[in-house]
Motif scaffolding. Sequence first.
Motif, PDB file in Angstrom:
ATOM      1  N   THR A 169       0.852  -1.186   0.000  1.00  0.00           N
ATOM      2  CA  THR A 169       0.000   0.000   0.000  1.00  0.00           C
ATOM      3  C   THR A 169       0.889   1.238   0.000  1.00  0.00           C
ATOM      4  O   THR A 169       2.076   1.166   0.324  1.00  0.00           O
ATOM      5  N   VAL A 170       0.300   2.365  -0.350  1.00  0.00           N
ATOM      6  CA  VAL A 170       1.047   3.618  -0.419  1.00  0.00           C
ATOM      7  C   VAL A 170       0.366   4.651   0.473  1.00  0.00           C
ATOM      8  O   VAL A 170      -0.841   4.872   0.368  1.00  0.00           O
ATOM      9  N   THR A 171       1.150   5.248   1.352  1.00  0.00           N
ATOM     10  CA  THR A 171       0.669   6.354   2.173  1.00  0.00           C
ATOM     11  C   THR A 171       1.247   7.635   1.597  1.00  0.00           C
ATOM     12  O   THR A 171       2.470   7.757   1.459  1.00  0.00           O
ATOM     13  N   VAL A 172       0.379   8.569   1.240  1.00  0.00           N
ATOM     14  CA  VAL A 172       0.792   9.763   0.515  1.00  0.00           C
ATOM     15  C   VAL A 172       0.671  10.995   1.416  1.00  0.00           C
ATOM     16  O   VAL A 172      -0.377  11.237   2.023  1.00  0.00           O
ATOM     17  N   PHE A 173       1.766  11.752   1.492  1.00  0.00           N
ATOM     18  CA  PHE A 173       1.778  13.035   2.185  1.00  0.00           C
ATOM     19  C   PHE A 173       1.956  14.129   1.140  1.00  0.00           C
ATOM     20  O   PHE A 173       2.918  14.105   0.367  1.00  0.00           O
ATOM     21  N   SER A 174       1.025  15.076   1.123  1.00  0.00           N
ATOM     22  CA  SER A 174       1.102  16.177   0.167  1.00  0.00           C
ATOM     23  C   SER A 174       1.826  17.358   0.802  1.00  0.00           C
ATOM     24  O   SER A 174       1.488  17.786   1.904  1.00  0.00           O
ATOM     25  N   VAL A 175       2.838  17.858   0.093  1.00  0.00           N
ATOM     26  CA  VAL A 175       3.608  19.008   0.563  1.00  0.00           C
ATOM     27  C   VAL A 175       3.226  20.233  -0.258  1.00  0.00           C
ATOM     28  O   VAL A 175       3.287  20.189  -1.491  1.00  0.00           O
ATOM     29  N   PRO A 176       2.833  21.329   0.372  1.00  0.00           N
ATOM     30  CA  PRO A 176       2.522  22.545  -0.401  1.00  0.00           C
ATOM     31  C   PRO A 176       3.756  23.035  -1.155  1.00  0.00           C
ATOM     32  O   PRO A 176       4.897  22.766  -0.753  1.00  0.00           O
ATOM     33  N   GLN A 177       3.531  23.766  -2.225  1.00  0.00           N
ATOM     34  CA  GLN A 177       4.647  24.388  -2.921  1.00  0.00           C
ATOM     35  C   GLN A 177       5.274  25.450  -2.027  1.00  0.00           C
ATOM     36  O   GLN A 177       4.662  25.929  -1.061  1.00  0.00           O
ATOM     37  N   VAL A 178       6.510  25.827  -2.345  1.00  0.00           N
ATOM     38  CA  VAL A 178       7.279  26.686  -1.452  1.00  0.00           C
ATOM     39  C   VAL A 178       6.566  28.007  -1.179  1.00  0.00           C
ATOM     40  O   VAL A 178       6.633  28.545  -0.057  1.00  0.00           O
ATOM     41  N   GLN A 179       5.866  28.556  -2.153  1.00  0.00           N
ATOM     42  CA  GLN A 179       5.168  29.827  -1.952  1.00  0.00           C
ATOM     43  C   GLN A 179       3.982  29.700  -0.987  1.00  0.00           C
ATOM     44  O   GLN A 179       3.451  30.695  -0.496  1.00  0.00           O
ATOM     45  N   ASP A 180       3.594  28.430  -0.719  1.00  0.00           N
ATOM     46  CA  ASP A 180       2.505  28.189   0.225  1.00  0.00           C
ATOM     47  C   ASP A 180       3.006  27.608   1.546  1.00  0.00           C
ATOM     48  O   ASP A 180       2.213  27.071   2.323  1.00  0.00           O
ATOM     49  N   VAL A 260      -3.424  -0.035  -7.247  1.00  0.00           N
ATOM     50  CA  VAL A 260      -2.682  -0.024  -5.999  1.00  0.00           C
ATOM     51  C   VAL A 260      -3.453   0.798  -4.967  1.00  0.00           C
ATOM     52  O   VAL A 260      -3.890   1.921  -5.242  1.00  0.00           O
ATOM     53  N   SER A 261      -3.602   0.240  -3.778  1.00  0.00           N
ATOM     54  CA  SER A 261      -4.316   0.934  -2.710  1.00  0.00           C
ATOM     55  C   SER A 261      -3.446   2.049  -2.136  1.00  0.00           C
ATOM     56  O   SER A 261      -2.255   1.852  -1.887  1.00  0.00           O
ATOM     57  N   TYR A 262      -4.048   3.218  -1.930  1.00  0.00           N
ATOM     58  CA  TYR A 262      -3.291   4.318  -1.346  1.00  0.00           C
ATOM     59  C   TYR A 262      -4.183   5.153  -0.446  1.00  0.00           C
ATOM     60  O   TYR A 262      -5.413   5.135  -0.555  1.00  0.00           O
ATOM     61  N   GLU A 263      -3.537   5.907   0.438  1.00  0.00           N
ATOM     62  CA  GLU A 263      -4.246   6.799   1.351  1.00  0.00           C
ATOM     63  C   GLU A 263      -3.488   8.112   1.418  1.00  0.00           C
ATOM     64  O   GLU A 263      -2.265   8.126   1.560  1.00  0.00           O
ATOM     65  N   VAL A 264      -4.212   9.222   1.296  1.00  0.00           N
ATOM     66  CA  VAL A 264      -3.610  10.541   1.426  1.00  0.00           C
ATOM     67  C   VAL A 264      -3.878  11.027   2.847  1.00  0.00           C
ATOM     68  O   VAL A 264      -5.037  11.065   3.289  1.00  0.00           O
TER      69      VAL A 264
END
Length: 270
Positions: A169-180, A260-264
């Motif tokens: 499985t995939v665990t996804v972490f979203s990172v803001p762009q640098v300006q955010d 593929v199973s994933y979670e954000v």
Amino acid sequence: MTNAGDAGDVGVLRSKRNATRYRILTGIAERQPAVSQREVADAIGVTSQAVSDYLKDLIDQGYVEKHGRGRYEVTKEGVDWLLTRTDELREFVSHVSEDVIEEVEVDTALATTAIDEGSTVSLAMGDGVLRATAGDAGSATAIAVTDAAAGEDVGVTDFTGVLDYDLGTVTVFSVPQVQDGGSTTLDPETVADAAADHDLVATAGTEALAATRAADVDPDIRFGTATAVREAATKGLDVCLIAVADQLSAHTGELRDGNVSYEVVDAAEP
């Protein structure tokens, strides 16, 4: 615009335009003399307008002649072009049948014990790698085509049974762009804990890399992550993916395409 005379540079199978030219010329040649545009369109399954556009180019190149009201014939130059492209296709088919298919019939595994050529081995997936063990105790077996000591690669063929393993499985972490806010918006402790709970860590984008370094984590995958993460998960590995927001959809799309199973999850600082 690429013209018909350039086809040798890219090959019929590498260019949709040249593949269509090939089909049109073949359709005309096998129905000569004087085949109509509609007959060709019906034969190859494209619109008359599309055939008309291609025919204008083929006539300009000297590969087709127009006779009277909408009747066409392949010229000697057109036949020569067809023969050349057909030879290319014949060589490709030969390569597939003699090299590619033969290669597919033999897979490679990592030997966990000493294995003798011709013996039966049990197959299992471990740490994302196909592994072979002497004997037939496993749910999937094969025949070794090479000798191997423990830890060496071994060729296997004649597969039977079902390879029993769970997809990762995939665990996804979203990172803001640098300006955010970039990497500073992620909690380093959360990132470190997530990395420790997964087999692999992947980063997509500079902000994501900075986030892992802030958590004192060294990523396993940094380049080609969309394909690499999907491939790792299909081989049974759990992946922690840290991706910049503008790259997230490409990665999740790839995971969906690979079933593929994933979670954000949210790793932002409280």
